[in-house]
Design a protein around this motif. Sequence first.
Motif, mmCIF file in Angstrom:
data_model
loop_
_atom_site.group_PDB
_atom_site.id
_atom_site.type_symbol
_atom_site.label_atom_id
_atom_site.label_comp_id
_atom_site.label_asym_id
_atom_site.label_seq_id
_atom_site.Cartn_x
_atom_site.Cartn_y
_atom_site.Cartn_z
ATOM 1 N N LYS A 20 160.004 68.092 104.436
ATOM 2 C CA LYS A 20 158.846 68.576 103.686
ATOM 3 C C LYS A 20 157.722 68.894 104.648
ATOM 4 C CE LYS A 20 157.431 63.917 102.404
ATOM 5 N NZ LYS A 20 157.117 63.046 101.291
ATOM 6 N N SER A 21 156.783 69.662 104.174
ATOM 7 C CA SER A 21 155.649 70.090 104.988
ATOM 8 C C SER A 21 154.760 68.915 105.337
ATOM 9 C CB SER A 21 154.833 71.126 104.201
ATOM 10 O OG SER A 21 153.600 71.369 104.845
ATOM 11 N N ARG A 22 154.183 68.971 106.508
ATOM 12 C CA ARG A 22 153.198 67.948 106.891
ATOM 13 C C ARG A 22 151.923 68.075 106.056
ATOM 14 N NH1 ARG A 22 152.909 71.727 111.174
ATOM 15 N NH2 ARG A 22 150.850 72.625 111.367
ATOM 16 N N HIS A 23 151.810 69.179 105.301
ATOM 17 C CA HIS A 23 150.654 69.387 104.435
ATOM 18 C C HIS A 23 150.816 68.730 103.070
ATOM 19 C CE1 HIS A 23 148.795 72.185 107.215
ATOM 20 N NE2 HIS A 23 149.991 72.726 107.375
ATOM 21 N N SER A 24 151.971 68.145 102.797
ATOM 22 C CA SER A 24 152.160 67.489 101.500
ATOM 23 C C SER A 24 151.289 66.246 101.430
ATOM 24 C CB SER A 24 153.626 67.123 101.286
ATOM 25 O OG SER A 24 154.032 66.152 102.215
ATOM 26 N N ASN A 25 151.006 65.801 100.204
ATOM 27 C CA ASN A 25 150.108 64.657 100.077
ATOM 28 C C ASN A 25 150.877 63.376 99.773
ATOM 29 O OD1 ASN A 25 150.545 64.475 97.253
ATOM 30 N ND2 ASN A 25 149.008 66.044 96.903
ATOM 31 N N SER A 26 150.181 62.267 99.797
ATOM 32 C CA SER A 26 150.820 60.960 99.634
ATOM 33 C C SER A 26 151.351 60.719 98.228
ATOM 34 C CB SER A 26 149.827 59.851 100.006
ATOM 35 O OG SER A 26 148.696 59.901 99.155
ATOM 36 N N GLN A 27 150.969 61.530 97.256
ATOM 37 C CA GLN A 27 151.481 61.391 95.894
ATOM 38 C C GLN A 27 152.830 62.097 95.719
ATOM 39 O OE1 GLN A 27 148.025 62.284 96.280
ATOM 40 N NE2 GLN A 27 147.697 60.084 96.200
ATOM 41 N N GLY A 28 153.336 62.686 96.776
ATOM 42 C CA GLY A 28 154.634 63.346 96.714
ATOM 43 C C GLY A 28 154.610 64.700 96.048
ATOM 44 N N ASN A 29 153.458 65.343 96.011
ATOM 45 C CA ASN A 29 153.346 66.657 95.381
ATOM 46 C C ASN A 29 153.752 67.743 96.362
ATOM 47 O OD1 ASN A 29 152.412 65.559 93.005
ATOM 48 N ND2 ASN A 29 150.298 65.627 93.658
ATOM 49 N N CYS A 30 155.047 67.905 96.516
ATOM 50 C CA CYS A 30 155.523 68.925 97.433
ATOM 51 C C CYS A 30 156.969 69.262 97.105
ATOM 52 C CB CYS A 30 155.420 68.450 98.875
ATOM 53 S SG CYS A 30 156.394 66.993 99.218
ATOM 54 N N VAL A 31 157.454 70.279 97.751
ATOM 55 C CA VAL A 31 158.868 70.609 97.675
ATOM 56 C C VAL A 31 159.499 70.226 99.005
ATOM 57 C CG1 VAL A 31 158.578 72.474 96.002
ATOM 58 C CG2 VAL A 31 158.494 72.985 98.435
ATOM 59 N N ALA A 42 168.564 74.691 100.448
ATOM 60 C CA ALA A 42 168.348 74.037 99.164
ATOM 61 C C ALA A 42 166.886 73.629 99.065
ATOM 62 C CB ALA A 42 169.239 72.809 99.026
ATOM 63 N N VAL A 43 166.332 73.721 97.864
ATOM 64 C CA VAL A 43 164.943 73.353 97.600
ATOM 65 C C VAL A 43 164.928 72.382 96.422
ATOM 66 C CG1 VAL A 43 162.646 74.223 96.976
ATOM 67 C CG2 VAL A 43 164.171 75.635 98.360
ATOM 68 N N ARG A 44 164.149 71.295 96.568
ATOM 69 C CA ARG A 44 164.016 70.336 95.470
ATOM 70 C C ARG A 44 162.577 69.879 95.359
ATOM 71 N NH1 ARG A 44 166.700 64.652 97.658
ATOM 72 N NH2 ARG A 44 165.097 64.228 99.247
ATOM 73 N N ASN A 45 162.221 69.341 94.204
ATOM 74 C CA ASN A 45 160.909 68.774 93.945
ATOM 75 C C ASN A 45 160.905 67.339 94.477
ATOM 76 O OD1 ASN A 45 158.672 67.486 92.740
ATOM 77 N ND2 ASN A 45 158.747 68.832 90.968
#
Length: 78
Positions: A20-31, A42-45
């Motif tokens: 995942k991107s280093r720009h994702s936040n600690s709440q896991g809001n990323c792909v 493959a892409v997942r939530n």
Amino acid sequence: MEHTYNGMPATDLAGASWRKSRHSNSQGNCVELAELSDGSIAVRNSRFPDGPALIYTRDEIRALVLGVKDGEFDGLMV
């Protein structure tokens, strides 16, 4: 690797190394993305790691990344 298809459970992608991107936040809001043995991506939530995975070709991911870099999706960030 077994046959892959869009919407398959991400847990069925044995050996997938999810990133995942280093720009994702600690709440896991990323792909998260994983390269598969056949070269597809493959892409997942990240909030639902056991949920469905979407499978894309390298060319499809390349088009997406280039569009993001060119600002074509900036309007979605409002």
